[in-house]
Design a protein around this motif. Structure first.
Motif, PDB file in Angstrom:
ATOM      1  N   HIS A   1       0.883  -1.374  -0.095  1.00  0.00           N
ATOM      2  CA  HIS A   1       0.138  -0.301  -0.025  1.00  0.00           C
ATOM      3  C   HIS A   1       0.864   1.280  -0.019  1.00  0.00           C
ATOM      4  O   HIS A   1       0.360   2.158  -0.355  1.00  0.00           O
ATOM      5  CB  HIS A   1      -1.001   0.209   1.273  1.00  0.00           C
TER       6      HIS A   1
ATOM      7  N   HIS B   1      -6.302   6.921   1.524  1.00  0.00           N
ATOM      8  CA  HIS B   1      -7.002   5.908   0.874  1.00  0.00           C
ATOM      9  C   HIS B   1      -7.810   6.292  -0.347  1.00  0.00           C
ATOM     10  O   HIS B   1      -7.709   5.738  -1.482  1.00  0.00           O
ATOM     11  CB  HIS B   1      -8.175   5.316   1.854  1.00  0.00           C
TER      12      HIS B   1
ATOM     13  N   PHE C   1      -2.488  -4.713  -7.833  1.00  0.00           N
ATOM     14  CA  PHE C   1      -2.325  -4.258  -6.632  1.00  0.00           C
ATOM     15  C   PHE C   1      -3.078  -4.904  -5.588  1.00  0.00           C
ATOM     16  O   PHE C   1      -4.365  -5.490  -6.017  1.00  0.00           O
ATOM     17  CB  PHE C   1      -2.767  -2.779  -6.659  1.00  0.00           C
TER      18      PHE C   1
ATOM     19  N   LEU D   1       1.254   3.154  -3.106  1.00  0.00           N
ATOM     20  CA  LEU D   1      -0.123   3.476  -3.672  1.00  0.00           C
ATOM     21  C   LEU D   1      -0.598   5.126  -3.135  1.00  0.00           C
ATOM     22  O   LEU D   1      -1.086   5.572  -3.754  1.00  0.00           O
ATOM     23  CB  LEU D   1      -1.275   2.433  -3.593  1.00  0.00           C
TER      24      LEU D   1
ATOM     25  N   LEU E   1      -5.873  -4.092  -2.447  1.00  0.00           N
ATOM     26  CA  LEU E   1      -6.562  -3.220  -1.735  1.00  0.00           C
ATOM     27  C   LEU E   1      -7.547  -4.193  -0.609  1.00  0.00           C
ATOM     28  O   LEU E   1      -8.522  -4.809  -0.967  1.00  0.00           O
ATOM     29  CB  LEU E   1      -7.646  -2.298  -2.427  1.00  0.00           C
TER      30      LEU E   1
ATOM     31  N   MET F   1      -5.118   6.139  -2.792  1.00  0.00           N
ATOM     32  CA  MET F   1      -4.520   4.698  -3.078  1.00  0.00           C
ATOM     33  C   MET F   1      -5.581   4.207  -4.295  1.00  0.00           C
ATOM     34  O   MET F   1      -5.354   3.368  -5.043  1.00  0.00           O
ATOM     35  CB  MET F   1      -4.586   3.745  -2.026  1.00  0.00           C
TER      36      MET F   1
ATOM     37  N   THR G   1      -4.636   3.212  -8.021  1.00  0.00           N
ATOM     38  CA  THR G   1      -5.183   1.802  -8.530  1.00  0.00           C
ATOM     39  C   THR G   1      -6.019   2.093  -9.748  1.00  0.00           C
ATOM     40  O   THR G   1      -5.915   1.286 -10.754  1.00  0.00           O
ATOM     41  CB  THR G   1      -6.210   1.180  -7.486  1.00  0.00           C
TER      42      THR G   1
END
Length: 466
Positions: free
Chosen positions: A147, A191, A169, A150, A171, A194, A198
């Motif tokens: 993470h 988040h 990736f 990301l 998550l 991230m 993604t």
């Protein structure tokens, strides 16, 4: 066994020595890295951002680093051989009074952290690596489980120059976006970044449950991505749980429940504190104990304040951080039950660990939990403290259900299924990317030299034992 080249993001693992013990995500990251670097039939390289840009590191360097990190974390250390365990047993047996203060060792000093990081670097050979843009093998799959990269888009820019690379990736969930009231504002921002990273780069996505898959896909769809290949698989247990555990004889006759997870609002400790406030007021010294296993999270001090302000509760509510996996296993083995009243989860690994040992589970009735527990678990509304109070009292009085532990072979088979599933998925993602791109001219790089090679047998043996 993966039959495509792999570029594995080792950023989180590189930072591993900064903590005495790994978190759940660290264990997942380590487990997959160890598997890929131990068994891959094609070249594997490690990828990590540095002051000189994102660099690629050799198969040998990464394997040596994983072995050293494993030693620094001491995950195989026995449950009764640490000061944390000794202090916890003393509190549970009344030899010392708890204070709802995490009885962990003092935080690592700057010097200790520097020494641990230096130790890891020494094991890898102090390599500066080579540019990821030119030294990641052609048509490799880039795997990012940790993470960290990301949340920092700059670290992923090298992918723009390598369209032949297939980014995959992981998550775990999008809880910070769906229920921001349970997390810090910074967690919401990170988040969101991230998910955006993604959406921009990912060709494949790893998630832990169908529930997580649904919520992650919804979040991605809101920013325009609906075509990412996705694999939903429950996380496997670590090898520590291949064997059963014997409760500590010192805790024989001490009734206690366990809650496991970071101390933060979404874990719903407040509900349990309301229950224990009543239990200790009515039963005094005969009240069962509550052991909280977890590191401090957002609003930890605020969450624990009701316990600190209540001397009676301090004798029956105990907080521990930094337990190794063997210690956690031994603690669970002697517990009346594992409690998990979370408001929101993407998975729930402690539930699986408890069921493996035959420990009863009482958890919140939420979609992710319904997916991972079996019929023997008791699921309750996380907003109904009266239901939890009644169930906890009943189980503490001897009414807890008899749960059959899962077999060792089931655990081993599930772990093999998990890793084999990921390997097949990585190959499928790479095949789809290759189909989209068509023929790609072979890149002229130095990757065939320092970055590619079979691992030494000593390294393989060390990782096999994790």
């Amino acid at each position: 066994m993966v039959s495509v080249p792999v570029a594995y993001d080792v950023t989180r693992l590189f930072l591993g020595p900064l903590s005495r013990t790994p978190r759940g995500i660290d264990r997942v990251d380590f487990g997959l890295a160890a598997r890929l670097f131990r068994q891959s039939s094609f070249p594997c390289v490690g990828v990590m951002p540095t002051l000189h840009g994102t660099r690629a590191f050799s198969h040998h360097a990464v394997r040596r680093g994983l072995v050293r990190l494993q030693q620094l974390w001491a995950e195989r250390q026995g449950g009764d051989k640490t000061a944390i365990w000794t202090d916890l047993v003393a509190e549970l047996t009344g030899q010392r009074v708890g204070s709802a203060t995490i009885p962990a060792p003092a935080p690592l000093t700057a010097l200790q952290r520097a020494r641990r990081m230096t130790s890891l670097l020494a094991a890898t050979g102090f390599s500066f690596g080579n540019s990821a843009r030119t030294h990641v093998p052609e048509r490799a799959v880039y795997v990012n489980v940790g993470h960290i990269s990301l949340a920092m888009p700059f670290f992923l820019r090298w992918l723009d120059a390598r369209p032949d690379v297939t980014p995959v990736f992981m998550l775990h969930d999008v809880i910070p976006l769906d229920t921001p009231e349970y997390v810090s504002p910074s967690s919401v921002r990170h988040h969101a970044t991230m998910v955006a990273s993604t959406a921009r780069h990912a060709a494949g996505l790893l998630v832990t449950t169908q529930t997580a898959q649904r919520t992650v896909r919804d979040a991605l769809a809101r920013i325009g991505r609906t075509d990412i290949m996705t694999l939903a698989q429950p996380l496997p247990l670590s090898r520590v749980f291949d064997t059963t555990a014997e409760p500590d004889p010192a805790l024989a006759g001490v009734p206690y429940f366990v809650i496991c997870g970071a101390i933060e609002p979404r874990k719903n400790h407040e509900l349990l504190f309301n229950v224990w406030r009543g239990l200790t007021a009515e039963l005094g010294a005969k009240a069962p104990h509550l052991v909280i296993i977890g590191s401090p999270g957002w609003k930890c001090d605020e969450i624990l304040q009701p316990v600190r302000n209540n001397p009676q509760m301090c004798r029956h509510v105990h907080v521990a951080s930094g337990l190794s996996s063997p210690a956690l296993k031994r603690l669970l083995a002697g517990a009346i039950a594992l409690l998990m009243p979370s408001h929101a989860e993407g998975f729930g690994l402690p539930l699986i660990e408890a069921m493996r040992l035959g420990v009863p589970v009482m958890a919140s009735d939420i979609p992710a939990h319904r997916e991972v527990v079996d019929a023997q678990a008791l699921l309750l509304d996380p907003r109904d403290p009266l239901a939890w109070d009644a169930a906890i009292r009943h189980w503490a009085d001897g009414g807890r259900p008899q749960v059959h532990p899962r077999s060792r072979q089931d655990t081993v088979d599930e772990r093999e299924t998990y890793f084999s599933g990921i390997e097949d998925f990585l190959e499928a993602c790479a095949a789809e990317r290759a189909k989209q791109l068509g023929p790609v001219a072979r890149r002229t790089t130095a990757a065939g030299g320092a970055l590619i090679g079979k691992p030494a047998s000593a390294e393989s043996s060390a990782l096999d034992s994790f």
